[in-house]
Design an enzyme around this catalytic site. Structure first.
Site, mmCIF file in Angstrom:
data_model
loop_
_atom_site.group_PDB
_atom_site.id
_atom_site.type_symbol
_atom_site.label_atom_id
_atom_site.label_comp_id
_atom_site.label_asym_id
_atom_site.label_seq_id
_atom_site.Cartn_x
_atom_site.Cartn_y
_atom_site.Cartn_z
ATOM 1 N N TYR A 144 10.470 -3.199 0.500
ATOM 2 C CA TYR A 144 9.133 -3.336 1.050
ATOM 3 C C TYR A 144 8.548 -4.661 0.557
ATOM 4 C CZ TYR A 144 4.197 -1.970 1.947
ATOM 5 O OH TYR A 144 2.891 -1.912 2.375
ATOM 6 N N LYS A 174 11.041 -3.956 5.193
ATOM 7 C CA LYS A 174 9.760 -4.035 5.888
ATOM 8 C C LYS A 174 9.144 -5.359 5.462
ATOM 9 C CE LYS A 174 5.288 -1.624 6.267
ATOM 10 N NZ LYS A 174 4.341 -2.533 5.584
#
Length: 309
Positions: A144, A174
């Site tokens: 992330y 992400k």
């Protein structure tokens, strides 16, 4: 060396859903079935649970586990993909959540780097990912990337260079950044081996042009239909319509930023759209009634409610 386990190929919009709360601040699992139906009706078939928009860092470990289990239950035969954000401020708790995710069966897990005691090098990130991976050996793992939040500022291309075969469950990231150069380099890395989900809704069309296929976003909670029109127009080769629709999304973003651009403002918009996800949890404060009324007027002025029909 290829990853040792397969990973679902995500496509289209992936909502970063809110955590619904009751008025007294408890998590409200009872509305998640309705929440899933709303997202699916808007053409949003995948979710990224317990991230920043979901206030995951304000939840207890038990609350995060309960939410994960309920999202799986509510999404059965409806959602196409569930990514569970398991990152916390320390390795052991992250491993506990990763192990739980591995047990209940999600499509992928993601982890943010630890903060405020953050990794000091790309190699430390790789080592951290490797230790999280060991706790969930049967579940694909994503990183992330959110530099604005974590102040972990290494390029993601350098992370992909370093990870190689050191984390057998690693499948991508992400990507919450406006750095389109780094984003594109990651998309192309190792013959496009990795899945890279742009998470800047304002740059959706740019990401499509550069080769992106899946996109995590907070505004997909209430503007999924608008975002899907960008995708549809681009796929139909209608660049003028895609551009016009992206600019409409920019108008929405401008209004959102006027009211803080955070979870409080987005939950207020969702409420105005007919779904009540409840208040926010401290340190966030919900918008006042006066601000919600002003927000509604600003949204009406840009024709927002017609755009999401």
């Amino acid at each position: 060396m290829a990853a040792s386990i397969p990973c679902k190929k995500f496509k289209g919009l992936i909502a970063a859903p809110f955590t619904p709360y009751t008025k007294n601040g408890d998590i409200n699992l009872s509305v998640l079935d309705k929440y899933v139906d709303k997202l699916c009706a808007d053409g949003v078939k995948s979710v990224y649970v317990n991230g920043t928009t979901g206030e995951g860092f304000s939840l207890s470990v038990e609350e995060r586990k309960q939410l994960a289990e309920k999202w799986i239950e509510a999404g059965k035969n409806k959602l196409e993909g569930i990514i569970l954000q398991v990152g916390t401020g320390n390795l052991k708790t992250t491993q506990e959540l990763a192990q739980h995710a591995d047990k209940i069966g999600v499509d992928a897990i993601a982890t943010i780097p630890t903060v405020p005691l953050r990794p000091r090098s790309v190699d430390e990130i790789v080592d951290y990912l490797a230790q999280v991976s060991k706790a969930a050996p049967n579940t694909p793992l994503l990183y992330y990337h959110f530099e604005d939040l974590t102040n972990v500022s290494f390029t993601m291309e350098s992370l992909l260079d370093a990870v190689q075969d050191k984390v057998p469950t690693f499948h991508g990231m992400k990507f919450t950044s406006y750095d389109v150069y780094d984003y594109t380099r990651c998309l192309q890395h190792s013959n496009s081996k990795y899945q890279v989900f742009l998470s800047r809704d304002e740059a959706l069309l740019s990401a499509l042009v550069l080769g992106g296929v899946a996109f995590v976003g907070s505004t997909h909670n209430f503007a999924g239909r608008l975002s899907n029109r960008i995708l549809d127009a681009y796929r139909d080769g209608d660049m003028e319509k895609a551009k016009t629709t992206q600019l409409q999304q920019h108008q929405l973003t401008s209004v959102l930023r006027k009211y803080g651009g955070d979870v409080s403002a987005m939950k207020a918009i969702t409420l105005l759209c007919g779904f009540d996800a409840g208040p926010t949890r401290s340190p966030f404060s919900p918008l006042s009634d006066d601000k919600i009324a002003a927000l509604k007027k600003d949204l009406e002025d840009i024709g927002f409610f017609k755009l999401i029909e």
